[in-house]
Design an enzyme around this catalytic site. Structure first.
Site: not given
Length: 436
Positions: A327-329, A427
């Site tokens: 997720e993200c990072g 994501t």
């Protein structure tokens, strides 16, 4: 029976978090059990709440969650003496289009729970106008009750007197006034506050804030003005499917953004969480059946992540046979490369083709509704996932197959679709809940 209240403000940066932590710790010093919540998608503040109260705090979000889910989450306050919900942004600030049970505004939670609002007002650069703002917030939306205000960063006794008189004329109670006090300021970073676990002195800072607030705010009157509240019996409505039975979860200063309610839901569903630290060059547990890399601050540790061969090789080997999700990072780390704020490119895991850069900061912020085009751990194709995105990276390349069709809160399609390749998925949004 607990005393329930919401702490909000006209805008961000006024002092909501500091006042929440100070009140929670001050009441705890008096022997009261205090439970905190965070309204909205901020994933940093709940850790500060836990540091202040000794009890886990979770997010409640009217855009992403239905009323039954929110009722289930707040029912953890059943054994508390005081229950505080800290707002986000201004009291009525949310998105333009309604979500599951609201727009994400703090006012939604206040009205839903029947808790009055304690408003933090920073009257810097104004006097009587502060009363006009408070009165406008009081009268803006029927069903949201203002219990009173605490003034923050008042410049002088004369300044305080002017504001107090105006608020009194408007029929608004003032529970206290806080002079400027730099010693209780919480350090900030580009995604908000520096995380609680990164601050060795956090306990002393909260203690000082509690002492200062107890000196200037009438704690007894605030408590007596809160709503008497006992949660209704709540059925577990989180409806969260764990991504696996044994979940290898990256957890350290670079991978720390994961919603507490998600971890609790995984455990409640019978999953076992096996934490490991990429920064300590640890690989995911070989006995796990899925690996999950949350967001955080990988850009601050990119050189170390790139150099940690045991983590890199272990993750790549894991992904040959089992799913890995970021997720993200965490998604950025699964990619091919990450360029830091100084323009230095660091090779990442290479499980996805994503290439990102922080050299030119561009803010991505907002709720996300994703319809999965392919499965990701714990979720089938076609699932509608609600989440939140907040980062400053720029996509240089996202060549793999799109994981989902992603919309913002207005329904507009956005480019941050997430992607998939082999066993790896990722994501840019942090998952909050799935539509059921």
């Amino acid at each position: 029976m607990a005393a329930g209240l919401v702490i909000s403000a006209p805008a961000s940066g006024v002092g909501k978090t500091t006042l929440t932590l100070a009140l929670a710790r001050a009441w705890r010093h008096r022997g009261l059990n205090v439970q905190c919540f965070k309204s909205g998608p901020d994933y940093i503040d709940p850790a500060f709440h836990a540091a202040a109260t000794g009890r886990a705090s979770v997010n409640v979000d009217s855009w992403a969650m239905d009323r039954a889910t929110i009722a289930h989450l707040v029912s953890r306050g059943v054994d508390a003496d005081v229950v505080l919900a800290e707002g986000s942004m201004g009291l009525f600030d949310g998105v333009a289009a309604r979500g599951v049970s609201g727009t994400g505004a703090t006012a939604d939670i206040a009205e839903m729970l029947g808790w009055p609002v304690l408003l933090v007002i920073d009257p810097s650069g104004q006097a009587q106008t502060a009363a006009a703002i408070a009165a406008g917030l009081r009268d803006y939306r029927p069903g949201v009750r203002l219990m009173g205000v605490v003034l923050n960063r008042v410049a002088s006794p004369r300044h305080e007197d002017l504001v107090r008189r105006a608020l009194n004329d408007a029929g608004i109670a003032v529970f206290g006034a806080l002079p400027r006090h730099a010693e209780i300021s919480l350090p900030k970073r580009h995604l908000g506050l520096v995380q609680a676990e990164e601050q060795a002195e956090i306990g002393a800072l909260i203690d000082e804030a509690a002492r200062f607030v107890a000196e200037h705010v009438d704690l007894d009157t605030v408590l007596h003005s809160a709503a008497a509240w006992s949660p209704e019996p709540a059925v577990n409505r989180l409806n969260v499917t764990p991504p696996g039975q044994r979940i290898a979860l990256a957890r350290d200063a670079a991978f720390s953004f994961v919603y507490p309610h998600m971890l609790e839901a995984w455990r409640a569903a019978g999953a076992e969480i096996l934490s490991f630290s990429p920064l300590a060059d640890e690989a995911p547990d070989a006995s796990a059946d899925v690996c999950w890399l949350p967001g955080g601050y990988p850009e601050l540790h990119a050189g170390k992540i790139a150099a940690n061969a045991r983590f890199r090789d272990g993750l790549r080997a894991f992904a040959v046979t089992r799913p890995v999700h970021g997720e993200c990072g965490g998604y950025m780390v699964l990619g091919t490369g990450l360029t830091d704020a100084d323009g230095v490119r660091h090779g990442m895991m290479g499980l996805l083709g994503l290439e990102t850069s922080f050299a030119k900061r561009r803010m991505h912020l907002g709720y996300r509704l994703a319809e999965l085009a392919a499965p990701m751990p714990g979720h089938r194709p076609g699932a509608r996932l609600r989440g939140h995105e907040f980062h400053y990276s720029t996509i240089l390349a996202q060549p793999d197959t799109a994981l989902a069709v992603v919309h913002d809160a207005t329904g507009a399609v956005i480019a941050e679709t997430g992607s998939r390749r082999g066993q790896a998925t990722g994501t840019f949004f942090h998952l909050i809940a799935e539509d059921r």
